[in-house]
Design an enzyme around this catalytic site. Structure first.
Site, mmCIF file in Angstrom:
data_model
loop_
_atom_site.group_PDB
_atom_site.id
_atom_site.type_symbol
_atom_site.label_atom_id
_atom_site.label_comp_id
_atom_site.label_asym_id
_atom_site.label_seq_id
_atom_site.Cartn_x
_atom_site.Cartn_y
_atom_site.Cartn_z
ATOM 1 N N ASP A 92 -5.964 0.587 0.659
ATOM 2 C CA ASP A 92 -6.156 1.181 2.030
ATOM 3 C C ASP A 92 -6.879 0.771 3.171
ATOM 4 O O ASP A 92 -8.375 0.078 2.466
ATOM 5 C CB ASP A 92 -5.769 2.273 2.551
ATOM 6 C CG ASP A 92 -7.034 3.188 2.132
ATOM 7 O OD1 ASP A 92 -7.864 3.143 1.340
ATOM 8 O OD2 ASP A 92 -6.883 4.530 2.543
ATOM 9 N N LYS A 113 1.098 -1.055 -0.337
ATOM 10 C CA LYS A 113 -0.129 -0.132 0.370
ATOM 11 C C LYS A 113 0.736 1.167 -0.069
ATOM 12 O O LYS A 113 0.620 2.086 -0.685
ATOM 13 C CB LYS A 113 -1.501 -0.172 1.560
ATOM 14 C CG LYS A 113 -1.806 1.297 1.468
ATOM 15 C CD LYS A 113 -1.095 2.367 2.686
ATOM 16 C CE LYS A 113 -2.356 3.399 2.569
ATOM 17 N NZ LYS A 113 -1.642 4.254 3.464
#
Length: 217
Positions: free
Chosen positions: A139, A121
């Site tokens: 996320d 991420k």
DNA sequence: ATCCCGAGGG
DNA sequence: CCCTCTGGAT
């Protein structure tokens, strides 16, 4: 509504109403963004922005952070979640930047991901925000909102969401769509009780369709 | 009690 | 796949 239509409506709406969406983390260079994103795990951007000014003043670049101690870094970030882990990650990250990347934030996701504290991420955030590449950082907000809107279906992992979004979004919108999804998730499509009453995009939302229109199906 | 721009280790 | 890290806001 077909999934393809949802994507078209999604891009149409946000490119019109929020063409300048960007991160709410405060930073002034790639190093600062990398530090801020590492700190942001399971923590609000607002809190990160409270600790980074003093942190960046004391550790303004990779060399200074690499020569710092975990204990001192900890004192600057004690109010964020997982401060012990993150202090260790930050110092390790800075050392690796110095040893393998000449103190500069690398460009490739496969290089970024080698840095301590940097997972997929965070690597995608740096790749898209700093280097303007078509990477989708997934996320908690992107994951939840994509599934609710119906942009993704039966996606049970962040990687699955990432692949579907990258596949279906127009390439030039991938980087900014990340911010569209986050901001929508942060202020409207919140985790606990999504604010569908004040949501402007229910007309193409799968969640609204199934939860508010025909509750039988 | 649950969530917030997750990552590392077992 | 699971678990742990573990501060602050709601």
């Amino acid at each position: 509504m077909l999934k393809k239509q949802r994507y078209e409506e999604f891009v149409k709406y946000f490119s019109t109403h929020n063409p300048d969406a960007q991160t709410e983390l405060n930073y002034s260079n790639p190093y600062e963004l990398l530090v801020a994103v590492i700190l942001s795990a399971q923590c609000t951007d607002k809190r990160i922005n409270q600790v980074t000014p003093r942190l960046f003043e004391r550790f303004p670049d990779a060399p200074s952070l690499a020569s710092g101690t975990v204990d001192e870094v900890f004192t600057y970030i004690r109010s964020v979640s997982y401060p012990n882990n993150k202090a260790k990650h930050l110092v390790g990250m800075a050392n690796k930047l110095m040893e393998e990347f000449q103190g500069k934030v690398p460009e490739k996701v496969e290089d970024l991901i080698k840095l301590p504290g940097v997972g997929r991420k965070t690597a995608n955030v740096i790749s898209s925000v700093v280097y303007n590449k078509p990477a989708m950082a997934v996320d908690t907000h992107v994951f939840r909102v994509s599934n609710r809107l119906g942009l993704t279906s039966r996606a049970t992992t962040p990687l699955a969401v990432e692949k579907q979004l990258v596949k279906h979004l127009p390439k030039e919108t991938i980087a900014i769509a990340h911010h569209w999804l986050i901001l929508h998730g942060r202020y409207i499509c919140v985790a606990r009780r999504p604010k569908c009453e004040e949501c402007p995009i229910t007309y193409f939302c799968k969640y609204f369709e199934t939860h508010y229109l025909n509750k039988k199906s």
